[in-house]
Structures are given as structure tokens and as C-alpha cells.
Design a protein around this motif. Structure first.
Motif, PDB file in Angstrom:
ATOM      1  N   ILE A 193      48.372  43.515  38.714  1.00 20.92           N
ATOM      2  CA  ILE A 193      49.652  43.484  37.992  1.00 20.92           C
ATOM      3  C   ILE A 193      49.510  44.112  36.612  1.00 20.92           C
ATOM      4  O   ILE A 193      50.356  44.893  36.172  1.00 20.92           O
ATOM      5  CB  ILE A 193      50.185  42.038  37.886  1.00 20.92           C
ATOM      6  N   GLU A 212      40.475  42.171  29.321  1.00 21.12           N
ATOM      7  CA  GLU A 212      39.983  41.674  30.607  1.00 21.12           C
ATOM      8  C   GLU A 212      38.732  40.837  30.366  1.00 21.12           C
ATOM      9  O   GLU A 212      37.783  41.293  29.725  1.00 21.12           O
ATOM     10  CB  GLU A 212      39.679  42.873  31.530  1.00 21.12           C
ATOM     11  N   GLY A 279      46.453  36.221  37.344  1.00 14.48           N
ATOM     12  CA  GLY A 279      46.424  35.692  38.703  1.00 14.48           C
ATOM     13  C   GLY A 279      47.642  34.833  38.992  1.00 14.48           C
ATOM     14  O   GLY A 279      48.486  34.612  38.112  1.00 14.48           O
ATOM     15  N   VAL A 357      46.650  48.024  48.065  1.00 17.03           N
ATOM     16  CA  VAL A 357      47.080  49.204  47.300  1.00 17.03           C
ATOM     17  C   VAL A 357      47.376  48.795  45.861  1.00 17.03           C
ATOM     18  O   VAL A 357      48.013  47.765  45.630  1.00 17.03           O
ATOM     19  CB  VAL A 357      48.373  49.825  47.895  1.00 17.03           C
TER      20      VAL A 357
HETATM   21  P1  NAD Z   1      44.441  39.663  39.685  1.00 18.37           P
HETATM   22  O1  NAD Z   1      43.578  38.607  40.232  1.00 18.37           O
HETATM   23  O2  NAD Z   1      44.596  40.954  40.400  1.00 18.37           O
HETATM   24  O3  NAD Z   1      43.951  40.044  38.204  1.00 18.37           O
HETATM   25  C1  NAD Z   1      43.853  39.099  37.177  1.00 18.37           C
HETATM   26  C2  NAD Z   1      42.802  39.573  36.189  1.00 18.37           C
HETATM   27  O4  NAD Z   1      42.856  38.731  35.051  1.00 18.37           O
HETATM   28  C3  NAD Z   1      41.380  39.489  36.729  1.00 18.37           C
HETATM   29  O5  NAD Z   1      40.732  40.714  36.537  1.00 18.37           O
HETATM   30  C4  NAD Z   1      40.747  38.371  35.908  1.00 18.37           C
HETATM   31  O6  NAD Z   1      39.381  38.568  35.668  1.00 18.37           O
HETATM   32  C5  NAD Z   1      41.537  38.463  34.601  1.00 18.37           C
HETATM   33  N1  NAD Z   1      41.573  37.232  33.824  1.00 18.37           N
HETATM   34  C6  NAD Z   1      41.691  35.967  34.268  1.00 18.37           C
HETATM   35  N2  NAD Z   1      41.710  35.097  33.230  1.00 18.37           N
HETATM   36  C7  NAD Z   1      41.613  35.846  32.107  1.00 18.37           C
HETATM   37  C8  NAD Z   1      41.589  35.547  30.713  1.00 18.37           C
HETATM   38  N3  NAD Z   1      41.682  34.284  30.269  1.00 18.37           N
HETATM   39  N4  NAD Z   1      41.487  36.566  29.830  1.00 18.37           N
HETATM   40  C9  NAD Z   1      41.413  37.848  30.268  1.00 18.37           C
HETATM   41  N5  NAD Z   1      41.420  38.186  31.573  1.00 18.37           N
HETATM   42  C10 NAD Z   1      41.528  37.198  32.478  1.00 18.37           C
HETATM   43  O7  NAD Z   1      45.854  38.945  39.437  1.00 18.37           O
HETATM   44  P2  NAD Z   1      47.269  39.556  39.071  1.00 18.37           P
HETATM   45  O8  NAD Z   1      47.150  40.959  38.595  1.00 18.37           O
HETATM   46  O9  NAD Z   1      47.917  38.547  38.199  1.00 18.37           O
HETATM   47  O10 NAD Z   1      47.995  39.562  40.475  1.00 18.37           O
HETATM   48  C11 NAD Z   1      48.223  38.329  41.158  1.00 18.37           C
HETATM   49  C12 NAD Z   1      48.186  38.521  42.651  1.00 18.37           C
HETATM   50  O11 NAD Z   1      49.289  39.290  43.080  1.00 18.37           O
HETATM   51  C13 NAD Z   1      46.929  39.213  43.115  1.00 18.37           C
HETATM   52  O12 NAD Z   1      46.416  38.535  44.238  1.00 18.37           O
HETATM   53  C14 NAD Z   1      47.396  40.565  43.502  1.00 18.37           C
HETATM   54  O13 NAD Z   1      46.650  41.119  44.575  1.00 18.37           O
HETATM   55  C15 NAD Z   1      48.847  40.338  43.908  1.00 18.37           C
HETATM   56  N6  NAD Z   1      49.606  41.546  43.662  1.00 18.37           N
HETATM   57  C16 NAD Z   1      49.434  42.605  44.481  1.00 18.37           C
HETATM   58  C17 NAD Z   1      50.096  43.786  44.220  1.00 18.37           C
HETATM   59  C18 NAD Z   1      49.892  44.956  45.131  1.00 18.37           C
HETATM   60  O14 NAD Z   1      49.529  44.751  46.268  1.00 18.37           O
HETATM   61  N7  NAD Z   1      50.089  46.178  44.674  1.00 18.37           N
HETATM   62  C19 NAD Z   1      50.889  43.904  43.110  1.00 18.37           C
HETATM   63  C20 NAD Z   1      51.034  42.820  42.280  1.00 18.37           C
HETATM   64  C21 NAD Z   1      50.385  41.646  42.563  1.00 18.37           C
END
Ligand code: NAD
Length: 476
Positions: A193, A212, A279, A357
Motif C-alpha cells: 500500500i 520502513e 499492514g 501484483v
Molecule cells: P504490508 O504488509 O504489505 O506492508 C507493511 C509494511 O510496513 C511492512 O514492510 C512492514 O515491515 C512495515 N511496518 C510495520 N510496522 C512498521 C512500523 N512501526 N514502522 C515502519 N514500518 C513498519 O501491508 P500494507 O501495505 O499495509 O498492505 C496490507 C495488505 O493489503 C497486505 O497483505 C497487502 O498484500 C494487501 N494489499 C494488496 C494489494 C495488491 O495486491 N496490489 C494492494 C494493497 C494492499
């Protein structure tokens, strides 16, 4: 309280729940789908996160912002000069909203033609597969069901040190609604995201800093591909700070000061808006009465077996609310599988061929195992790669960054994974998914004729490269 009886009641009308309802109705079952999604304007719509505030609106803005960015930076290369390029963000947002409206109201039309009873209200599972339904006006009814499918999805995780305020510190949904482009945008979490939303606002002119926590960039992605992607993103001007652990955020007027620790030192960065995307967590709040006897796992997801059966007989759970990747298409497959099993058909989900993706530019897409995973498994393997820079169509598109990488078993030649960073990666990966679904070998892809000139030739050449026989590469 009146009690209506259905074969199937689905709670949740997102991309896992609504296909479950439609498929069950197609199979001749009487079905109700209960959904309580409410948009910021107060309207209730089916479609869940994906259609209302996720996949669809973000892709609409990604497309619009990409066109703007290309008009600004690339059209000159094509010999197209545009004077006085301007951005009408309200019009861009309006287009996005119309797409969302068409698709969400489309679900209601699909329900109607399939014979699904659509109920816009809050559902709660009681004992004996009875579902309590509470409407906006507080009125309640109870539905009886032979089977219940739980598909309540997920919601953004909030960090206690920087709670969402809907204005300056926002979640992924509010980050799609900005009415002006922030000058400086902070993003917590360089995940899927963070990169997608960061891309939208970066292309429209924001300075974007991503904080990150991990030291590794996109650890779920094949290392070589992640490295290549990071290089591209840095070139686009993203300020990506790895190993940054956020400790707090203070809002003072129009400025958010984010504090974080990195390399052993306390640091700060000032931004105008802060998106927290660290997340998502499963939504089970208020969903299950104790007598429903549905167990959660130790992460708070509804515990299910391989076929999405919960601990309660004839109660199923699908999509983001259960284990596995939070991907709309994974939920859809689970919803359809549950409907077919309920109707007495054989069905399963092949969890090893779920594609992923990331809709950045270039896009990142993959299926199967990364090279590190194959290496760790001890299996002998071959790798074939092909750069888009050597692909004619990519050159014509002016999108030559990135590559296709294919990993195949050394002995049996079975395709174990494909990883793409480059133009239309999300479309190209479908070929690898199909190949893997049929347990194809790299040779099968080599023997498959790919049209010229297309981006798919890069997939073909990567397969050829497994045996060092790519035509348009050096095969070193
Ligand atoms: P994500 O898990 O992809 O990424 C979250 C990131 O935040 C990770 O890299 C993590 O290490 C980091 N993080 C966690 N706590 C932190 C902190 N305190 N400080 C700094 N960094 C920190 O989660 P997301 O991007 O929120 O997405 C959520 C879910 O939605 C995921 O499972 C994703 O696959 C799904 N999603 C998928 C799509 C797609 O398919 N294109 C699009 C949007 C969301």
C-alpha cells in the motif's frame, strides 16, 4: 422477531463474500448476503474494501496519475509537446468515484439476476447457524441458515503512537481522498500500500518519504527483483529510509512531525500528511456470539482448514479474515470453493499458484517461489532472466526498465516461480500462473509461440534463457 430461512447466509459482501453468494445461487441454493459497509458519505455499498476504498479506486488514481506524470515527463520524447499542462484533482477524483459507483452498484445488479437476497445491515453469528441482522434504524431480524459463510475482511492496523485522525494522520482509505496534493507526504511502511499510494501522490508532485522498519526492501519479493525495483523507485525521487522504527508523530497545525529511530539515532521528519500503512488485521469485532463456537487462531484470524471450514459445523470463513495472503483474488477463489463444497461439488484452491501484483511503475508481479526459497529448500534449479530493455514492444512503449525472471527445477524443468518487474507485469504473470497450474516445464513455455512484437516475448525469452538459448540476449 421473524425468522427467515436460507440455504446459505454470507456475512460480508467484498470480493470473497459476494462471489460466494453468487456461486451458491448459481448452484440452485437460496442465498442472502448481509453487508454493513458504509462509505464516508454515509451510503451503503457492497464490494467491501476492494471496490470501495482499495484495489479499484487506487488503480483508478494510479492510472490517472501515471498519465499525468508521463504527459509531464515523457511525451516530449514522443515528439508531443503540451504547453500549460494542469491538474484538475477534483475531476480525477470524480472519475475514480464513478468507476467505484458503477462496480459497486453492479454487484447489486448481479445479486438480483442471480437471485441473491441483498441485505445492507450488520450481521452477527449466533448459535445453530442463526444470523442476527441489525439495520441502521436499530431494527433486528434473525435469519436461519443451513450454511453460513463469514467473509468480513480486514481493516488497517493503527499504530498506538500515531493514531489516525482522518485529516493529517490517515489510513489507506483516507489517502485516496486528498482534495489537494500534499507538498510533503510521509508514508509509514514501504509495503504494497505504501508504494502504491506513495506512487499516486509522488507522480502528482508530492515529495514522498517512506519510513520502513525493516532493513530489507520488500522481503516478500524475489531479492533480485526487489533490488531492481528499489533502484527504479529511488530514481523516481522516492526517499525510502529502511531500518526506520517510528516512535511517534505530533500534529501541530498543518504539520506532522514524525519521530523515528534509525542507525541508532533519534531522527525526525516533517510532512503535511502522513499515511500509516503497516499492514491490516482481520475484522471479527462483534461478529461472533460465544454460542457460535467459531474459534480464532493465535493471530486473531478465524481458524479454518484447507477447505475454509471453521471449528463450527457448516460455518465457513473466506478471504482476508482467514490465514493466507490478503489478496482479493485469493478470497474470491475461497468464496467460490466454499459455495461449491456447500452445494456438494468437489473444489479446492491451489494456494501455490496465487499471483501477487504491486501496481507501481514499473509493476512488480510474481507467482510461486522466490530464488531464496528454492535455494533454502535444497532443490537444484536453473534461472532464466530477460531484460525489457531488449524487448521491442517495451522500447516502443518507452518502458524498458525491469526484467522477467523464471526459476525452474534443474532435473525436471518444472517451473517453480516467475518474478517480473516491468511494464504490465500484473498482466504478464497470468501466463506463468496458467503454466504452473498445469505443472508446465520451462520447455513448455519455450515451445509456446508468443506474438511479435509483444511484452510476452520477454516471458518467452526468460524461459529460453533457462537453457541459455535466448535469442535476443547474451546468455552468460
Ligand atoms: P504490508 O504488509 O504489505 O506492508 C507493511 C509494511 O510496513 C511492512 O514492510 C512492514 O515491515 C512495515 N511496518 C510495520 N510496522 C512498521 C512500523 N512501526 N514502522 C515502519 N514500518 C513498519 O501491508 P500494507 O501495505 O499495509 O498492505 C496490507 C495488505 O493489503 C497486505 O497483505 C497487502 O498484500 C494487501 N494489499 C494488496 C494489494 C495488491 O495486491 N496490489 C494492494 C494493497 C494492499
Amino acid at each position: 422477531m421473524s425468522e427467515q430461512q436460507f440455504d446459505v447466509v454470507v456475512i460480508g459482501g467484498g470480493p470473497a463474500g459476494y462471489p460466494a453468494a453468487i456461486r451458491a445461487a448459481q448452484l440452485g441454493l437460496s442465498v442472502a448476503c448481509v453487508d454493513d459497509w458504509k462509505n464516508s458519505d454515509g451510503t451503503r455499498q457492497f464490494g467491501g474494501t476492494c471496490l470501495n476504498v482499495g484495489c479499484i479506486p487506487s488503480k483508478a488514481l494510479l492510472e490517472s496519475s501515471e498519465l499525468y506524470h508521463r504527459a509531464e515527463t515523457e511525451f516530449g520524447t514522443h515528439g508531443i509537446e503540451i504547453g500549460g499542462l494542469t491538474l484538475d484533482l477534483a475531476a480525477m477524483q470524480g472519475r475514480k468515484q464513478r468507476i467505484v459507483k458503477q462496480l459497486t452498484t453492479g454487484i447489486e445488479a448481479l445479486f438480483e439476476s442471480a437471485g441473491v437476497t441483498a441485505i445492507k445491515a450488520r450481521g452477527r453469528l449466533l448459535g445453530d447457524r442463526r444470523v442476527e441482522v441489525t439495520s441502521d434504524d436499530g431494527s433486528q431480524q434473525v435469519l436461519g441458515a443451513e450454511h453460513v459463510v463469514l467473509a468480513t475482511g480486514s481493516t488497517p492496523i493503527e499504530l498506538p503512537v500515531m493514531p489516525f485522525d482522518g485529516q493529517r494522520i490517515v489510513d489507506s482509505a483516507d489517502a485516496l481522498e486528498f482534495s489537494e496534493v500534499p507538498g510533503r507526504l510521509g508514508v509509514i511502511g514501504a509495503g504494497v500500500i505504501g508504494l502504491e499510494l506513495g506512487s499516486v501522490w509522488r507522480r502528482l508532485g508530492a515529495e514522498v518519504v517512506l519510513l520502513e522498519a525493516l532493513d530489507t526492501f520488500l522481503p516478500i519479493v524475489d531479492e533480485q527483483v526487489a533490488r531492481d525495483a528499489l533502484k527504479q523507485f529511488k530514481r523516481q525521487g522516492f526517499d525510502i529510509r529502511l531500518g526506520a522504527r517510528v516512535t511517534g508523530a505530533d500534529v501541530d497545525g498543518e504539520i506532522v512531525t514524525v519521530s523515528y529511530d534509525a542507525a541508532g539515532a533519534a531522527q525526525q521528519v516533517e510532512v503535511d500528511k502522513l499515511i500509516v500503512c503497516v499492514g491490516r488485521r482481520p475484522v471479527t469485532d462483534g461478529l461472533l456470539a460465544p454460542e457460535a463456537s467459531v474459534e480464532l487462531d493465535d493471530q486473531g484470524f478465524i481458524a479454518v482448514d484447507q477447505s475454509c471450514r471453521t471449528s463450527a459445523p457448516k460455518v465457513w470463513a473466506v478471504g482476508d479474515v482467514v490465514r493466507g495472503p490478503m489478496l482479493a483474488h485469493k478470497g474470491t477463489e475461497e468464496g467460490v470453493m466454499a459455495a461449491e463444497l456447500i452445494a456438494g461439488h468437489a473444489a479446492e484452491v491451489n494456494y501455490s499458484t496465487i499471483p501477487s501484483v504491486i501496481y507501481t511503475a514499473p509493476e512488480i508481479a510474481w507467482v510461486g517461489k522466490t530464488e531464496a526459497e528454492v535455494k533454502a529448500s535444497g532443490r537444484a534449479y536453473n534461472v532464466g532472466t530477460f531484460p525489457f530493455g531488449a524487448n521491442g514492444r517495451a522500447k516502443a512503449l518507452q518502458q524498458v526498465a525491469g526484467m522477467v525472471k523464471l526459476i525452474a527445477d534443474r532435473e525436471y524443468d518444472e517451473i517453480l516461480g516467475m518474478h517480473i518487474v516491468g511494464p504490465m507485469a500484473g498482466e504478464l504473470i497470468a501466463e506463468a500462473v496458467l503454466a504452473m497450474e498445469f505443472s508446465a516445464s520451462a520447455e513448455d513455455l519455450q515451445r509456446t509461440i508468443h506474438a511479435h512484437p509483444t511484452l510476452t516475448e520477454a516471458v518467452h525469452e526468460a524461459a529460453l534463457s533457462v537453457d541459455k538459448r535466448a535469442i535476443h540476449a547474451l546468455n552468460r
